[in-house]
Design a protein around this motif. Structure first.
Motif, PDB file in Angstrom:
ATOM      1  N   GLU A 118     -31.938  10.176  -6.467  1.00  0.00           N
ATOM      2  CA  GLU A 118     -32.493   8.834  -6.640  1.00  0.00           C
ATOM      3  C   GLU A 118     -32.409   8.335  -8.076  1.00  0.00           C
ATOM      4  OE1 GLU A 118     -33.305   6.988  -4.232  1.00  0.00           O
ATOM      5  OE2 GLU A 118     -33.461   8.415  -2.561  1.00  0.00           O
ATOM      6  N   ALA A 119     -31.723   9.097  -8.934  1.00  0.00           N
ATOM      7  CA  ALA A 119     -31.558   8.719 -10.350  1.00  0.00           C
ATOM      8  C   ALA A 119     -32.902   8.491 -11.040  1.00  0.00           C
ATOM      9  CB  ALA A 119     -30.665   7.486 -10.472  1.00  0.00           C
ATOM     10  N   ILE A 120     -33.845   9.398 -10.790  1.00  0.00           N
ATOM     11  CA  ILE A 120     -35.162   9.343 -11.437  1.00  0.00           C
ATOM     12  C   ILE A 120     -35.137  10.265 -12.659  1.00  0.00           C
ATOM     13  CG2 ILE A 120     -37.633   9.805 -11.198  1.00  0.00           C
ATOM     14  CD1 ILE A 120     -37.254   9.374  -8.154  1.00  0.00           C
ATOM     15  N   ASP A 121     -35.274   9.686 -13.830  1.00  0.00           N
ATOM     16  CA  ASP A 121     -35.321  10.486 -15.050  1.00  0.00           C
ATOM     17  C   ASP A 121     -36.769  10.855 -15.329  1.00  0.00           C
ATOM     18  OD1 ASP A 121     -35.117  11.675 -17.503  1.00  0.00           O
ATOM     19  OD2 ASP A 121     -34.506   9.880 -18.589  1.00  0.00           O
ATOM     20  N   ALA A 122     -37.131  12.095 -14.999  1.00  0.00           N
ATOM     21  CA  ALA A 122     -38.513  12.548 -15.183  1.00  0.00           C
ATOM     22  C   ALA A 122     -38.594  13.691 -16.194  1.00  0.00           C
ATOM     23  CB  ALA A 122     -39.096  12.985 -13.843  1.00  0.00           C
ATOM     24  N   ASP A 123     -37.613  13.790 -17.084  1.00  0.00           N
ATOM     25  CA  ASP A 123     -37.602  14.823 -18.133  1.00  0.00           C
ATOM     26  C   ASP A 123     -37.727  16.226 -17.545  1.00  0.00           C
ATOM     27  OD1 ASP A 123     -37.520  12.679 -19.849  1.00  0.00           O
ATOM     28  OD2 ASP A 123     -39.621  12.816 -20.451  1.00  0.00           O
ATOM     29  N   ILE A 124     -37.087  16.478 -16.414  1.00  0.00           N
ATOM     30  CA  ILE A 124     -37.252  17.760 -15.728  1.00  0.00           C
ATOM     31  C   ILE A 124     -36.391  18.835 -16.377  1.00  0.00           C
ATOM     32  CG2 ILE A 124     -36.906  18.997 -13.553  1.00  0.00           C
ATOM     33  CD1 ILE A 124     -37.629  16.480 -12.069  1.00  0.00           C
ATOM     34  N   VAL A 125     -37.023  19.952 -16.680  1.00  0.00           N
ATOM     35  CA  VAL A 125     -36.328  21.153 -17.143  1.00  0.00           C
ATOM     36  C   VAL A 125     -36.905  22.331 -16.375  1.00  0.00           C
ATOM     37  CG1 VAL A 125     -35.833  22.691 -19.071  1.00  0.00           C
ATOM     38  CG2 VAL A 125     -35.943  20.221 -19.454  1.00  0.00           C
ATOM     39  N   LYS A 126     -36.068  23.010 -15.581  1.00  0.00           N
ATOM     40  CA  LYS A 126     -36.543  24.153 -14.812  1.00  0.00           C
ATOM     41  C   LYS A 126     -36.324  25.426 -15.623  1.00  0.00           C
ATOM     42  CE  LYS A 126     -36.214  26.606 -10.430  1.00  0.00           C
ATOM     43  NZ  LYS A 126     -35.375  26.931  -9.253  1.00  0.00           N
ATOM     44  N   GLY A 127     -37.401  25.910 -16.208  1.00  0.00           N
ATOM     45  CA  GLY A 127     -37.322  27.116 -17.026  1.00  0.00           C
ATOM     46  C   GLY A 127     -38.197  28.245 -16.540  1.00  0.00           C
ATOM     47  N   GLY A 128     -38.869  28.039 -15.396  1.00  0.00           N
ATOM     48  CA  GLY A 128     -39.776  29.073 -14.903  1.00  0.00           C
ATOM     49  C   GLY A 128     -41.144  28.991 -15.556  1.00  0.00           C
ATOM     50  N   GLU A 129     -42.012  29.891 -15.155  1.00  0.00           N
ATOM     51  CA  GLU A 129     -43.385  29.927 -15.663  1.00  0.00           C
ATOM     52  C   GLU A 129     -43.652  31.286 -16.290  1.00  0.00           C
ATOM     53  OE1 GLU A 129     -46.311  28.364 -12.975  1.00  0.00           O
ATOM     54  OE2 GLU A 129     -47.828  29.769 -13.676  1.00  0.00           O
ATOM     55  N   LEU A 130     -44.198  31.277 -17.498  1.00  0.00           N
ATOM     56  CA  LEU A 130     -44.432  32.499 -18.257  1.00  0.00           C
ATOM     57  C   LEU A 130     -45.900  32.611 -18.633  1.00  0.00           C
ATOM     58  CD1 LEU A 130     -43.080  34.956 -19.738  1.00  0.00           C
ATOM     59  CD2 LEU A 130     -42.963  33.481 -21.758  1.00  0.00           C
ATOM     60  N   THR A 131     -46.511  33.737 -18.281  1.00  0.00           N
ATOM     61  CA  THR A 131     -47.885  34.043 -18.673  1.00  0.00           C
ATOM     62  C   THR A 131     -47.837  35.182 -19.683  1.00  0.00           C
ATOM     63  OG1 THR A 131     -48.691  33.432 -16.472  1.00  0.00           O
ATOM     64  CG2 THR A 131     -50.189  34.706 -17.866  1.00  0.00           C
ATOM     65  N   VAL A 132     -48.466  35.004 -20.840  1.00  0.00           N
ATOM     66  CA  VAL A 132     -48.326  35.948 -21.947  1.00  0.00           C
ATOM     67  C   VAL A 132     -49.641  36.677 -22.211  1.00  0.00           C
ATOM     68  CG1 VAL A 132     -47.792  36.175 -24.408  1.00  0.00           C
ATOM     69  CG2 VAL A 132     -46.514  34.556 -22.991  1.00  0.00           C
ATOM     70  N   ALA A 133     -49.545  37.997 -22.455  1.00  0.00           N
ATOM     71  CA  ALA A 133     -50.706  38.813 -22.848  1.00  0.00           C
ATOM     72  C   ALA A 133     -50.599  39.124 -24.338  1.00  0.00           C
ATOM     73  CB  ALA A 133     -50.740  40.105 -22.045  1.00  0.00           C
ATOM     74  N   ARG A 134     -51.706  38.906 -25.069  1.00  0.00           N
ATOM     75  CA  ARG A 134     -51.681  39.091 -26.525  1.00  0.00           C
ATOM     76  C   ARG A 134     -52.629  40.173 -27.012  1.00  0.00           C
ATOM     77  NH1 ARG A 134     -53.619  35.033 -29.328  1.00  0.00           N
ATOM     78  NH2 ARG A 134     -52.332  35.433 -31.162  1.00  0.00           N
ATOM     79  N   ASN A 135     -53.384  40.783 -26.099  1.00  0.00           N
ATOM     80  CA  ASN A 135     -54.259  41.886 -26.496  1.00  0.00           C
ATOM     81  C   ASN A 135     -54.363  42.865 -25.328  1.00  0.00           C
ATOM     82  OD1 ASN A 135     -56.503  41.080 -24.734  1.00  0.00           O
ATOM     83  ND2 ASN A 135     -56.814  39.388 -26.189  1.00  0.00           N
TER      84      ASN A 135
END
Length: 213
Positions: A118-135
């Motif tokens: 549909e030519a909808i420019d919605a700034d889509i970038v499919k990069g996945g989802e990342l959850t980070v542990a820092r401690n």
């Protein structure tokens, strides 16, 4: 008085709320009347019209398309099961919960495909989802989460060590990360605005500034 960036950050980035479409002028007839021009209402109108083009569909919206949660969310499109997968398995069985997860995975790609068609420019970038542990405490919870997800098909979750996590995103003191591919970044106001335009091109009527009782 409207605050919070004129409805949301997303609408402010587009110059503010759009000019409302005309309100319902009086009585009308329709095969399908949808209340609410958010994602749920607009996707419903889109697929109904694609499946049966002769349907007379009217969408009624109290403010404007995307005024509510659809134009205010966090800006990601993901496959999460609201309320938790186990909750649905309790009421509908494991197979149904797994089927739902597979459908949610596919939905991410379906939305991306429709925006392209549909030519909808919605700034889509499919990069996945990342959850980070820092401690260490976060790392323990992250490992438990990944182990629990591994008990289900189609979750596609990967546990990444510190180096693999750093290769995806630079987070100070990152010990590990959990990543899955079924997530994309979106601009929600652009998506809902483009979807509203797309359903109108199909012949759906959208009436804004119309209160439904």
């Amino acid at each position: 008085m409207t605050v919070n960036g004129e409805v949301s950050f997303w609408w402010r980035s587009l110059g503010g709320p759009p000019t409302p479409r005309p309100a319902l002028p009086g009585s009308t007839d329709a095969d399908v009347c949808i209340v609410g021009a958010g994602y749920t209402g607009l996707w419903t109108a889109y697929y109904l019209k694609r499946l049966q083009p002769d349907l007379r569909i009217v969408v009624l919206e109290q403010r404007f398309a995307g005024f509510g949660a659809s134009g205010r969310n966090g800006g990601w499109l993901t496959n999460s099961v609201t309320g938790g997968r186990a909750r649905y398995a309790t009421t509908h069985g494991r197979d149904a919960a797994t089927a739902q997860q597979r459908a949610l995975n596919a939905t991410v790609d379906e939305v991306i495909a429709v925006t392209a068609a549909e030519a909808i420019d919605a700034d889509i970038v499919k990069g996945g989802e990342l959850t980070v542990a820092r401690n260490p405490a976060q790392l323990e919870r992250l490992r438990a989460f990944v182990a629990a997800e591994a008990e289900w098909p189609a979750t596609d979750l990967e546990l990444l060590d510190a180096d693999a996590t750093a290769a995806r995103v630079a987070v100070d003191d990152a010990l590990a990360g959990a990543w899955h591919p079924h997530c994309a970044r979106i601009h929600p106001a652009k998506l809902v605005r483009g979807l509203a335009d797309a359903v109108e091109r199909l012949g759906v009527v959208i009436r804004e500034d119309t209160h439904v009782r």
